[in-house]
Design an enzyme around this catalytic site. Structure first.
Site, PDB file in Angstrom:
ATOM      1  CG  ASP A   1     -80.771 -10.612  40.724  1.00  0.00           C
ATOM      2  OD1 ASP A   1     -80.710 -10.177  41.898  1.00  0.00           O
ATOM      3  OD2 ASP A   1     -81.682 -11.341  40.307  1.00  0.00           O
TER       4      ASP A   1
ATOM      5  CG  ASP B   1     -83.509 -18.808  47.833  1.00  0.00           C
ATOM      6  OD1 ASP B   1     -84.093 -17.744  48.081  1.00  0.00           O
ATOM      7  OD2 ASP B   1     -82.269 -18.921  47.836  1.00  0.00           O
TER       8      ASP B   1
END
Length: 240
Positions: A11, A132
């Site tokens: 990330d 998500d």
């Protein structure tokens, strides 16, 4: 035995490799100041592919760290899937041109399903739908906006619109090392037949054992792992 991929997550935020706790930008841990070297590290360890997310892009609504992503992809010989701020065909093209093997759509799939469907049709397996989820509902805009739509409804619609792969992330478990919550994942696997990659909460090898077993009888094909790799709770043989 059916192949099963364990995929390291990298990330990106502000040029660094970080992890967020449950997607909370205020609870960040910085793990590496050179994401390219980190990508090479996981590739050398035996990772089959990498999962790279532009966290700044996810908040901004467009890819922010495109040049860094390009360098990460260019630094390894394994395929890289990239997401974060992909809310237009222009963003898709920019990431594909940067060398991404797959580009991940999240917010666009929930908020503009017709547009997402057109991209699925045009780019096929090069586009992945990110689902998500928090409290059973789809989350958008860098995990900062909770929709009213149940995640199974989104999954069904995306599969019907041509999504050929879904990444299913359980936000409440992400970055917590609490272990995978298998029930919502199993419900998803019962609902759609397209390949699914799980994400969120992997703690140790016991989670991988259950996921690999589940993959033998379902469309589950892999899992994205972040904190368990960075904190060392998974052994070096996790790729096998």
């Amino acid at each position: 035995m059916k192949p099963f991929e364990v995929i390291p997550a990298i990330d990106l935020r502000g040029g660094y490799a970080v992890r967020l706790l449950q997607g909370d930008y205020t609870r960040e841990t910085r793990y590496h100041d050179d994401p390219v070297a980190l990508a090479q590290h996981w590739a050398q360890r035996g990772a089959p592919r990498l999962h790279v997310v532009d966290l700044d892009g996810a908040r901004a609504g467009y890819p922010v760290q495109l040049e860094l992503i390009r360098r990460v992809i260019g630094g390894v010989a394994i395929p890289v899937q990239v997401g974060g701020g992909v809310r237009s065909e222009e963003a898709v093209r920019a990431l594909l041109d940067a060398g991404a093997d797959r580009v991940i759509l999240g917010t666009l799939a929930v908020e503009q399903p017709e547009v997402a469907g057109a991209l699925f049709e045009k780019y096929g397996e090069r586009i992945v739908c990110a689902l998500d989820v928090k409290s059973g509902r789809a989350v958008t805009a860098g995990w900062e906006s909770l929709s009213e739509t149940h995640y199974l409804q989104v999954a069904q619609e995306m599969a019907q619109r041509g999504a050929q792969r879904i990444i299913f992330t359980q936000i409440e478990r992400d970055g917590t090392l609490q272990g995978v919550d298998f029930e919502p994942l199993i419900e998803l696997l019962k609902t759609v037949s397209v390949p699914v990659i799980a994400s969120g909460g992997v703690r140790d090898a016991s989670d991988l054992t259950i996921l690999r077993a589940l993959a033998q009888s379902t469309s589950l094909e892999g899992v994205i792992v972040g904190k368990a790799l960075y904190e060392g709770t998974l052994g070096d043989d996790c790729w096998q």
